[in-house]
Scaffold this active site. Structure first.
Site, PDB file in Angstrom:
ATOM      1  N   GLN A 160       0.891  -1.142   0.019  1.00 31.66           N
ATOM      2  CA  GLN A 160      -0.038   0.030  -0.182  1.00 31.66           C
ATOM      3  C   GLN A 160       0.785   1.402  -0.065  1.00 31.66           C
ATOM      4  O   GLN A 160       2.077   1.266   0.241  1.00 31.66           O
ATOM      5  CB  GLN A 160      -0.811   0.005   1.256  1.00 31.66           C
TER       6      GLN A 160
ATOM      7  N   TYR B 263       9.903   8.546  15.840  1.00 36.90           N
ATOM      8  CA  TYR B 263       9.634   8.432  14.221  1.00 36.90           C
ATOM      9  C   TYR B 263      11.024   9.227  13.796  1.00 36.90           C
ATOM     10  O   TYR B 263      11.726   8.857  12.925  1.00 36.90           O
ATOM     11  CB  TYR B 263       8.525   8.989  14.041  1.00 36.90           C
TER      12      TYR B 263
ATOM     13  N   THR C 121      -1.507   8.606   2.654  1.00 39.17           N
ATOM     14  CA  THR C 121      -1.673   6.921   2.359  1.00 39.17           C
ATOM     15  C   THR C 121      -2.689   6.396   3.217  1.00 39.17           C
ATOM     16  O   THR C 121      -3.174   6.855   4.166  1.00 39.17           O
ATOM     17  CB  THR C 121      -0.279   6.416   2.709  1.00 39.17           C
TER      18      THR C 121
END
Length: 243
Positions: free
Chosen positions: A16, A146, A181
């Protein structure tokens, strides 16, 4: 024009989002694409000419080395798997940071270590890593783990590029801004829906989110021979988020 004709490309995280768009773009440009993911690959992607679906957990070093032993013809490696933990340093745990490093950094260490020897034997190879503008480039609120791990991806990229610059290997990375996304859509729902979406758009000076196909076009350039003078580059494509 088939810009990747004759090339075999392994794209991780191809189920994806950015990974899927890269796999599709590579296939359209003539590459033989190994679309790898721990999730099920959409049959529509597998139906494209030259695409082969591979089940792969990028945190499983044994499986990665087994695949590398079977596919010594890979000349393009795209590392696209990543997770986005939320929280500050005080809200994060050692386990949070370890998991982020395992998926975002150690997976790239494993794939590059496994596929680089055959690239060196062939005298050519292009490695493309997906980093982020939230890294050593820019900080973001509540993105401690992150940002730390994506900064490491940029450092990893430059190190590999420098060590093998004279042996036919190119290693570059792409630092996207906020890209729409399925993963982002899930976080938007979890964080409040329309309010969260407005906040994500609000930090983009262009007034919109990026598209995964826009990132794929940059990956296509880096994988192609048109970028044969590029290595160690971190290409920021963030709609002005880091300005």
């Amino acid at each position: 024009m088939d810009r990747l004709s004759g090339k075999v490309a392994l794209v991780t995280g191809a189920a994806q989002g950015i990974g899927r768009s890269i796999a599709e773009a590579f296939a359209r440009e003539g590459a033989q694409v190994l679309a790898a993911d721990v999730q099920r690959i959409d049959p529509a992607l597998v139906a494209m000419r030259g695409v082969t679906s591979i089940e792969l957990d990028v945190t499983d070093e044994v499986s990665i080395r087994k695949l590398a032993g079977q596919r010594g013809d890979v000349s393009v490696l795209v590392n696209c798997v990543g997770i986005v933990p939320s929280g500050t340093i005080l809200q994060s745990t050692a386990a949070t940071l370890t998991r982020a490093f395992d998926v975002n950094v150690m997976s790239m260490f494993s794939t590059i270590s496994a596929f680089l020897p055959s690239m060196l034997a062939a005298g050519q190879g292009s490695i493309v890593n997906i980093a982020s503008v939230v890294s050593s480039t820019k900080g973001a609120v509540n993105r401690f783990a992150y940002g730390v791990t994506k900064a490491a991806v940029i450092g990893l990229t430059k190190s590999v590029a420098r060590d093998y610059i004279d042996q036919g290997i190119r290693c570059n990375c792409i630092s996207p801004g906020t890209i729409m996304t399925p993963s982002l859509q899930e976080r938007i729902v979890q964080q409040g829906g329309d309010t969260a979406l407005a906040a994500f758009i609000g930090r983009q000076p262009m007034g919109r989110l990026g598209r995964s196909d826009e990132i794929a076009e940059v990956a296509l350039l880096l994988a192609s021979d048109e970028a044969r003078f590029m290595t160690g580059s971190d290409i920021v494509i963030d709609g002005g988020m880091s300005l």
